[in-house]
Design a protein around this motif. Structure first.
Motif, PDB file in Angstrom:
ATOM      1  N   LEU A 114      -0.007 -40.439  32.958  1.00 56.29           N
ATOM      2  CA  LEU A 114       1.226 -41.030  32.430  1.00 56.29           C
ATOM      3  C   LEU A 114       1.059 -42.534  32.227  1.00 56.29           C
ATOM      4  CD1 LEU A 114       3.896 -39.170  34.612  1.00 56.29           C
ATOM      5  CD2 LEU A 114       3.690 -39.037  32.115  1.00 56.29           C
ATOM      6  N   GLY A 115       0.272 -43.149  33.106  1.00 59.90           N
ATOM      7  CA  GLY A 115       0.074 -44.592  33.031  1.00 59.90           C
ATOM      8  C   GLY A 115      -0.612 -45.070  31.770  1.00 59.90           C
ATOM      9  N   ILE A 116      -1.357 -44.181  31.094  1.00 57.88           N
ATOM     10  CA  ILE A 116      -1.992 -44.606  29.839  1.00 57.88           C
ATOM     11  C   ILE A 116      -1.252 -44.036  28.629  1.00 57.88           C
ATOM     12  CG2 ILE A 116      -4.261 -44.872  30.895  1.00 57.88           C
ATOM     13  CD1 ILE A 116      -5.040 -42.236  29.314  1.00 57.88           C
ATOM     14  N   GLY A 117      -0.069 -43.460  28.877  1.00 53.93           N
ATOM     15  CA  GLY A 117       0.767 -43.024  27.769  1.00 53.93           C
ATOM     16  C   GLY A 117       0.653 -41.576  27.374  1.00 53.93           C
ATOM     17  N   VAL A 118      -0.045 -40.749  28.169  1.00 50.90           N
ATOM     18  CA  VAL A 118      -0.092 -39.318  27.874  1.00 50.90           C
ATOM     19  C   VAL A 118       1.317 -38.754  28.061  1.00 50.90           C
ATOM     20  CG1 VAL A 118      -1.069 -37.083  28.578  1.00 50.90           C
ATOM     21  CG2 VAL A 118      -2.508 -39.148  28.581  1.00 50.90           C
ATOM     22  N   PRO A 119       1.820 -37.963  27.122  1.00 50.49           N
ATOM     23  CA  PRO A 119       3.173 -37.406  27.261  1.00 50.49           C
ATOM     24  C   PRO A 119       3.316 -36.629  28.570  1.00 50.49           C
ATOM     25  CG  PRO A 119       2.335 -37.020  25.058  1.00 50.49           C
ATOM     26  CD  PRO A 119       1.193 -37.579  25.846  1.00 50.49           C
ATOM     27  N   ALA A 161      -9.495 -26.994  38.618  1.00 51.27           N
ATOM     28  CA  ALA A 161     -10.917 -26.967  38.273  1.00 51.27           C
ATOM     29  C   ALA A 161     -11.771 -27.547  39.398  1.00 51.27           C
ATOM     30  CB  ALA A 161     -11.158 -27.732  36.981  1.00 51.27           C
ATOM     31  N   VAL A 162     -11.330 -28.669  39.959  1.00 52.95           N
ATOM     32  CA  VAL A 162     -12.113 -29.292  41.028  1.00 52.95           C
ATOM     33  C   VAL A 162     -12.231 -28.350  42.216  1.00 52.95           C
ATOM     34  CG1 VAL A 162     -12.133 -31.126  42.751  1.00 52.95           C
ATOM     35  CG2 VAL A 162     -11.675 -31.680  40.358  1.00 52.95           C
ATOM     36  N   PHE A 163     -11.109 -27.809  42.669  1.00 51.99           N
ATOM     37  CA  PHE A 163     -11.159 -26.906  43.827  1.00 51.99           C
ATOM     38  C   PHE A 163     -11.983 -25.658  43.500  1.00 51.99           C
ATOM     39  CE2 PHE A 163      -7.570 -29.459  45.296  1.00 51.99           C
ATOM     40  CZ  PHE A 163      -7.849 -29.560  46.656  1.00 51.99           C
ATOM     41  N   SER A 202       0.222 -30.914  32.691  1.00 52.42           N
ATOM     42  CA  SER A 202      -0.658 -29.786  32.417  1.00 52.42           C
ATOM     43  C   SER A 202      -2.113 -30.139  32.706  1.00 52.42           C
ATOM     44  CB  SER A 202      -0.497 -29.351  30.964  1.00 52.42           C
ATOM     45  OG  SER A 202      -1.404 -28.324  30.644  1.00 52.42           O
ATOM     46  N   HIS A 203      -2.552 -31.322  32.288  1.00 48.19           N
ATOM     47  CA  HIS A 203      -3.930 -31.746  32.534  1.00 48.19           C
ATOM     48  C   HIS A 203      -4.164 -31.952  34.030  1.00 48.19           C
ATOM     49  CE1 HIS A 203      -5.245 -33.260  28.297  1.00 48.19           C
ATOM     50  NE2 HIS A 203      -4.630 -32.097  28.249  1.00 48.19           N
ATOM     51  N   ALA A 204      -3.180 -32.483  34.724  1.00 45.74           N
ATOM     52  CA  ALA A 204      -3.326 -32.694  36.163  1.00 45.74           C
ATOM     53  C   ALA A 204      -3.482 -31.360  36.892  1.00 45.74           C
ATOM     54  CB  ALA A 204      -2.120 -33.463  36.710  1.00 45.74           C
ATOM     55  N   VAL A 205      -2.687 -30.361  36.489  1.00 42.87           N
ATOM     56  CA  VAL A 205      -2.800 -29.026  37.086  1.00 42.87           C
ATOM     57  C   VAL A 205      -4.186 -28.448  36.798  1.00 42.87           C
ATOM     58  CG1 VAL A 205      -1.969 -26.640  36.927  1.00 42.87           C
ATOM     59  CG2 VAL A 205      -0.329 -28.530  37.066  1.00 42.87           C
ATOM     60  N   GLN A 208       0.000 -33.053  46.063  1.00 41.24           N
ATOM     61  CA  GLN A 208      -0.343 -34.482  46.090  1.00 41.24           C
ATOM     62  C   GLN A 208      -1.388 -34.821  45.030  1.00 41.24           C
ATOM     63  OE1 GLN A 208      -0.774 -36.521  49.995  1.00 41.24           O
ATOM     64  NE2 GLN A 208      -0.304 -34.519  50.867  1.00 41.24           N
ATOM     65  N   TRP A 209      -2.404 -33.956  44.888  1.00 40.65           N
ATOM     66  CA  TRP A 209      -3.419 -34.193  43.865  1.00 40.65           C
ATOM     67  C   TRP A 209      -2.810 -34.127  42.471  1.00 40.65           C
ATOM     68  CZ3 TRP A 209      -7.717 -36.597  43.779  1.00 40.65           C
ATOM     69  CH2 TRP A 209      -8.547 -36.645  44.907  1.00 40.65           C
ATOM     70  N   THR A 210      -1.992 -33.108  42.234  1.00 41.23           N
ATOM     71  CA  THR A 210      -1.394 -32.951  40.909  1.00 41.23           C
ATOM     72  C   THR A 210      -0.513 -34.150  40.566  1.00 41.23           C
ATOM     73  OG1 THR A 210      -1.435 -30.545  41.188  1.00 41.23           O
ATOM     74  CG2 THR A 210      -0.005 -31.412  39.465  1.00 41.23           C
ATOM     75  N   ASP A 211       0.284 -34.596  41.528  1.00 43.61           N
ATOM     76  CA  ASP A 211       1.153 -35.755  41.296  1.00 43.61           C
ATOM     77  C   ASP A 211       0.336 -37.014  41.015  1.00 43.61           C
ATOM     78  OD1 ASP A 211       3.346 -34.130  41.693  1.00 43.61           O
ATOM     79  OD2 ASP A 211       3.735 -34.820  43.740  1.00 43.61           O
ATOM     80  N   LEU A 212      -0.739 -37.203  41.779  1.00 46.05           N
ATOM     81  CA  LEU A 212      -1.550 -38.408  41.615  1.00 46.05           C
ATOM     82  C   LEU A 212      -2.221 -38.427  40.243  1.00 46.05           C
ATOM     83  CD1 LEU A 212      -3.797 -40.089  44.228  1.00 46.05           C
ATOM     84  CD2 LEU A 212      -4.735 -39.594  41.974  1.00 46.05           C
TER      85      LEU A 212
END
Length: 199
Positions: free
Chosen positions: A144-149, A163-165, A155-158, A134-138
């Motif tokens: 994606l909403g600002i145009g990141v491929p 990193a947070v955890f 990859s950044h979400a993962v 859920q965190w990765t998807d969010l």
């Protein structure tokens, strides 16, 4: 015809169970002692929740103060970030949600669930996979909403989720929350140029 569960009673039990497991942890958690501490019966807990694993999963999911709920509420009320600066602010707020002093009492419970999901994947593995997913998807959707491929957003979400955890673990032992915050901001510094180059 079987009687429908009392939803108010079920929620009250969930709140009391959460307080119990935060105080006592999951190690050796058994329905009978839990029921006794709550002034109910193990049969009643099974009636409302089915299994111990489902009970724990629901205790974690029902917590409105958990960071995921806060972040979702914020996105609904203010809308998603529109540019890299907005994403940076959003990611800073995510960290603040995770490290709020009021949530720290629950961290050992979440860490215990994470460890148990590795040692006994059949117990809480689905809970952790769902939480991380859920965190990765969010976070991916925000990028994606600002145009990141798409491949870079994922990859950044993962990376951010992991990193947070990961960064929460050391301060639970040494209480150096300032060092963890600095490390998290360093990570954001390294990712932000990619966000600025989007679109």
């Amino acid at each position: 015809m079987p009687r429908s569960p009392d939803l108010a009673k079920r929620r009250e039990l969930l709140d009391r169970i959460r307080a119990y497991v935060i105080r006592n942890g999951l190690s050796g958690l058994s329905l009978r002692p839990l029921a006794k501490a709550l002034g109910t019966s193990d049969r009643m807990l099974l009636y409302y929740f089915g299994t111990k694993e489902r009970l724990v999963a629901e205790v974690l999911a029902v917590d409105e103060d958990r960071p995921l709920s806060r972040v979702r509420d914020r996105l609904e009320s203010t809308g998603p970030p529109e540019d890299a600066a907005g994403v940076r602010r959003f990611m800073e707020e995510v960290w603040q949600d995770f490290t709020a002093p009021g949530l720290r009492a629950a961290f050992p419970l979440y860490l215990e669930v994470m460890a148990d999901s590795l040692l006994h994947p059949e117990r809480y593995g689905p809970v952790m996979r769902d939480t991380i997913g859920q965190w990765t998807d969010l976070l991916s959707s925000v990028l994606l909403g600002i145009g990141v491929p798409e491949h870079r957003a994922r990859s950044h979400a993962v990376l951010l989720t992991g990193a947070v955890f990961g960064l929460l673990m050391a301060p639970m032992a040494d209480a150096r929350w300032d060092s963890a915050t600095t490390a998290y901001r360093d990570l954001l510094d390294s990712l932000e140029p990619v966000w600025r180059a989007a679109r």
